[in-house]
Design an enzyme around this catalytic site. Structure first.
Site, PDB file in Angstrom:
ATOM      1  N   TYR A  80     -39.581  38.375  -5.782  1.00  0.00           N
ATOM      2  CA  TYR A  80     -39.277  37.167  -6.549  1.00  0.00           C
ATOM      3  C   TYR A  80     -37.758  36.918  -6.510  1.00  0.00           C
ATOM      4  O   TYR A  80     -36.963  37.846  -6.723  1.00  0.00           O
ATOM      5  CB  TYR A  80     -39.758  37.352  -8.003  1.00  0.00           C
ATOM      6  CG  TYR A  80     -39.391  36.223  -8.912  1.00  0.00           C
ATOM      7  CD1 TYR A  80     -40.004  34.989  -8.801  1.00  0.00           C
ATOM      8  CD2 TYR A  80     -38.414  36.390  -9.887  1.00  0.00           C
ATOM      9  CE1 TYR A  80     -39.646  33.940  -9.632  1.00  0.00           C
ATOM     10  CE2 TYR A  80     -38.057  35.342 -10.730  1.00  0.00           C
ATOM     11  CZ  TYR A  80     -38.681  34.122 -10.597  1.00  0.00           C
ATOM     12  OH  TYR A  80     -38.329  33.083 -11.423  1.00  0.00           O
ATOM     13  N   ARG A 122     -34.991  42.402 -34.785  1.00  0.00           N
ATOM     14  CA  ARG A 122     -34.774  42.711 -33.370  1.00  0.00           C
ATOM     15  C   ARG A 122     -35.531  43.990 -33.015  1.00  0.00           C
ATOM     16  O   ARG A 122     -36.136  44.097 -31.962  1.00  0.00           O
ATOM     17  CB  ARG A 122     -33.277  42.862 -33.035  1.00  0.00           C
ATOM     18  CG  ARG A 122     -33.096  43.274 -31.593  1.00  0.00           C
ATOM     19  CD  ARG A 122     -31.658  43.327 -31.030  1.00  0.00           C
ATOM     20  NE  ARG A 122     -30.592  43.224 -31.967  1.00  0.00           N
ATOM     21  CZ  ARG A 122     -30.111  44.247 -32.696  1.00  0.00           C
ATOM     22  NH1 ARG A 122     -30.617  45.466 -32.552  1.00  0.00           N
ATOM     23  NH2 ARG A 122     -29.131  44.061 -33.538  1.00  0.00           N
ATOM     24  N   LYS A 143     -46.395  32.833 -16.980  1.00  0.00           N
ATOM     25  CA  LYS A 143     -47.360  32.338 -16.002  1.00  0.00           C
ATOM     26  C   LYS A 143     -48.785  32.480 -16.554  1.00  0.00           C
ATOM     27  O   LYS A 143     -49.126  31.827 -17.511  1.00  0.00           O
ATOM     28  CB  LYS A 143     -47.159  33.078 -14.672  1.00  0.00           C
ATOM     29  CG  LYS A 143     -45.673  33.237 -14.265  1.00  0.00           C
ATOM     30  CD  LYS A 143     -44.983  31.942 -13.879  1.00  0.00           C
ATOM     31  CE  LYS A 143     -43.467  32.070 -13.772  1.00  0.00           C
ATOM     32  NZ  LYS A 143     -42.961  33.115 -12.895  1.00  0.00           N
ATOM     33  N   ASP A 187     -44.741  44.459 -10.498  1.00  0.00           N
ATOM     34  CA  ASP A 187     -44.699  43.136 -11.120  1.00  0.00           C
ATOM     35  C   ASP A 187     -46.087  42.521 -10.930  1.00  0.00           C
ATOM     36  O   ASP A 187     -46.455  42.137  -9.827  1.00  0.00           O
ATOM     37  CB  ASP A 187     -43.599  42.294 -10.448  1.00  0.00           C
ATOM     38  CG  ASP A 187     -43.458  40.913 -11.073  1.00  0.00           C
ATOM     39  OD1 ASP A 187     -44.444  40.396 -11.636  1.00  0.00           O
ATOM     40  OD2 ASP A 187     -42.362  40.321 -10.966  1.00  0.00           O
TER      41      ASP A 187
HETATM   42  C1  LIG Z   1     -41.624  33.750 -12.696  1.00  0.00           C
HETATM   43  C2  LIG Z   1     -41.590  35.149 -12.206  1.00  0.00           C
HETATM   44  C3  LIG Z   1     -40.666  36.080 -12.706  1.00  0.00           C
HETATM   45  C4  LIG Z   1     -39.596  35.705 -13.704  1.00  0.00           C
HETATM   46  O1  LIG Z   1     -40.120  35.388 -14.941  1.00  0.00           O
HETATM   47  P1  LIG Z   1     -39.424  34.386 -15.990  1.00  0.00           P
HETATM   48  O2  LIG Z   1     -40.397  34.396 -17.102  1.00  0.00           O
HETATM   49  O3  LIG Z   1     -39.268  33.079 -15.307  1.00  0.00           O
HETATM   50  O4  LIG Z   1     -38.108  34.998 -16.336  1.00  0.00           O
HETATM   51  C5  LIG Z   1     -40.739  37.381 -12.239  1.00  0.00           C
HETATM   52  N1  LIG Z   1     -41.639  37.745 -11.306  1.00  0.00           N
HETATM   53  C6  LIG Z   1     -42.522  36.879 -10.785  1.00  0.00           C
HETATM   54  C7  LIG Z   1     -43.478  37.341  -9.757  1.00  0.00           C
HETATM   55  C8  LIG Z   1     -42.522  35.552 -11.217  1.00  0.00           C
HETATM   56  O5  LIG Z   1     -43.390  34.686 -10.676  1.00  0.00           O
END
Ligand SMILES: *Cc1c(COP(=O)(O)O)cnc(C)c1O
Length: 393
Positions: free
Chosen positions: A97, A45, A194, A169
């Protein structure tokens, strides 16, 4: 050295065997030579060599001092919020988001952390919202789904002048297109699910800090809360990053052509893509982004949910699914999918109309993607005949 060369060759060759691909250390613990005497690893961890390669790689790619890998993008966001304490306040982008909104309002507000949502496309709104309790500014740029752009440099100077942390982000742009730390941010988070992983095959999150001190705090939270990324998924994200530059370039080239195609269609009302000169924030987007990315949203002159549903259900290559950033194109209807929990009136304020359609443009040949959309947009004669007045108006 060119960035792509630097990234590929910053992934170390395995010292033990010479393996050119990072080994997957699938272990929970490490044998110690004597109590407390180890090779820098005691429990997985806290530390894992495969995860460490990814963490060092994302730090390098974002131009930060340290990186940390989490089990999801939301776990990464959660780790940043845990830097705060009860009584602190966050100023966040209003188009945030949905999962981050849910985390802030339904988890952290009950622990006494409050959040003010402002339109950050105008930096003056951020300055006006500041209070003595503000400890964190939270940006997403481009936003989901209407791809609004905020000026990171200007907002970073507001944050610095007031001794407030700025976290960006960077999921939609990816570090191939935008480097928030170079623009003045203290922290960058990613849903590596993504573009970074890029193949729609895992869930992962990353945090990068500008300074070593802030990184140590994130590291403490990562270990103390435990939402770490598994070794195999770490390996997949490393593998994804190897082709990130190539993919984002191609996603963006395809998306630009599709956005221009959509703009020329009579039945389309608005096309949201930062690479279009008609986009509200095109100027700042051109300064801040190397590529405009693979996400496009558009809505229809006939703002009808049934019509939009027919379109998103009738593409062949654009698969109907949430998420984005993978090699295969996706299509979704935010009002019924990603943004369903938002009240209709609030949705409309941010442009998420009933007919808004979001595309994640993949790496198929762009001419196939355009003919796919053409077919889906124009093959509903029955519907169009029934609404003839609206179409000819
Ligand atoms: C998908 C997404 C998240 C969340 O991420 P996960 O991997 O689904 O937990 C956060 N911010 C943005 C802009 C996203 O598109």
């Amino acid at each position: 050295m060119n960035e792509q060369t630097k990234i590929l060759h910053s992934i170390p060759v395995d010292e033990l065997t010479g393996a050119i691909s990072t080994p997957i250390y699938q272990t929970s613990t490490y044998v110690q030579e004597a109590p407390g005497l180890n090779k820098g690893y005691d429990y997985a961890r806290s530390n894992n060599p495969t995860r460490k390669v990814l963490e060092d790689l994302i730090a390098k790619l974002e131009g930060g001092s340290s990186g940390y890998a989490f089990a999801s993008g939301l776990a990464a966001i959660d780790a940043v919020v845990k830097l705060l304490k009860s009584g602190d306040e966050i100023i966040a982008v209003d188009d945030i988001y949905g999962g981050a909104f849910r985390l802030f309002t339904q988890i952290y507000e009950k622990f006494g952390i409050s959040v003010k949502y402002v339109d950050t496309t105008n930096a003056a709104n951020v300055a006006a919202a500041l209070s003595s309790k503000t400890k964190l500014i939270w940006l997403e740029t481009p936003t989901n789904p209407t791809l609004k752009i905020s000026d990171v440099k200007t907002i970073a100077s507001i944050a610095q002048a007031n001794n407030i942390l700025l976290c960006v982000d960077n999921t939609f742009a990816s570090p191939a297109a935008q480097k928030p730390i170079e623009l003045g941010a203290d922290l960058v988070v990613h849903s590596a699910t993504k573009y970074l992983a890029g193949h729609s095959d895992l869930i992962a999150g990353l945090v990068v800090s500008k300074t070593k001190e802030l990184g140590e705090k994130i590291k403490f939270i990562q270990n103390a809360s435990g939402a770490i990324l598994a070794p195999f998924d770490s390996w997949l994200v490393i593998r994804g990053i190897e082709t990130l530059g190539l993919r984002v370039k191609q996603h963006s080239e395809n998306a630009q052509k599709i956005a221009e195609f959509l703009q020329g269609q009579d039945i389309v009302k608005n096309v949201y893509y930062p690479g279009l000169s008609t986009h509200k924030n095109h100027k700042i987007a051109s300064q801040q982004l190397k590529y405009f990315g693979g996400v496009i949203s558009f809505d229809l002159k006939v703002d009808d949910k049934e019509f939009a549903t027919q379109i998103v259900s009738n593409t062949r290559f654009f698969k109907l699914a949430e998420s984005l950033g993978g090699v295969k194109s996706l299509i979704c209807l935010p009002s019924e999918m990603t943004h369903k929990s938002i009240p209709r009136e609030k949705r409309y304020q941010s442009g998420v109309t009933d007919s808004l359609i979001r595309l994640s443009v993949g790496l198929e040949d762009v001419s196939d993607l355009i003919s796919d959309l053409k077919t889906a947009l124009y093959s509903f004669n029955e519907f169009q005949i029934a609404h003839r007045n609206a179409f000819t108006a």
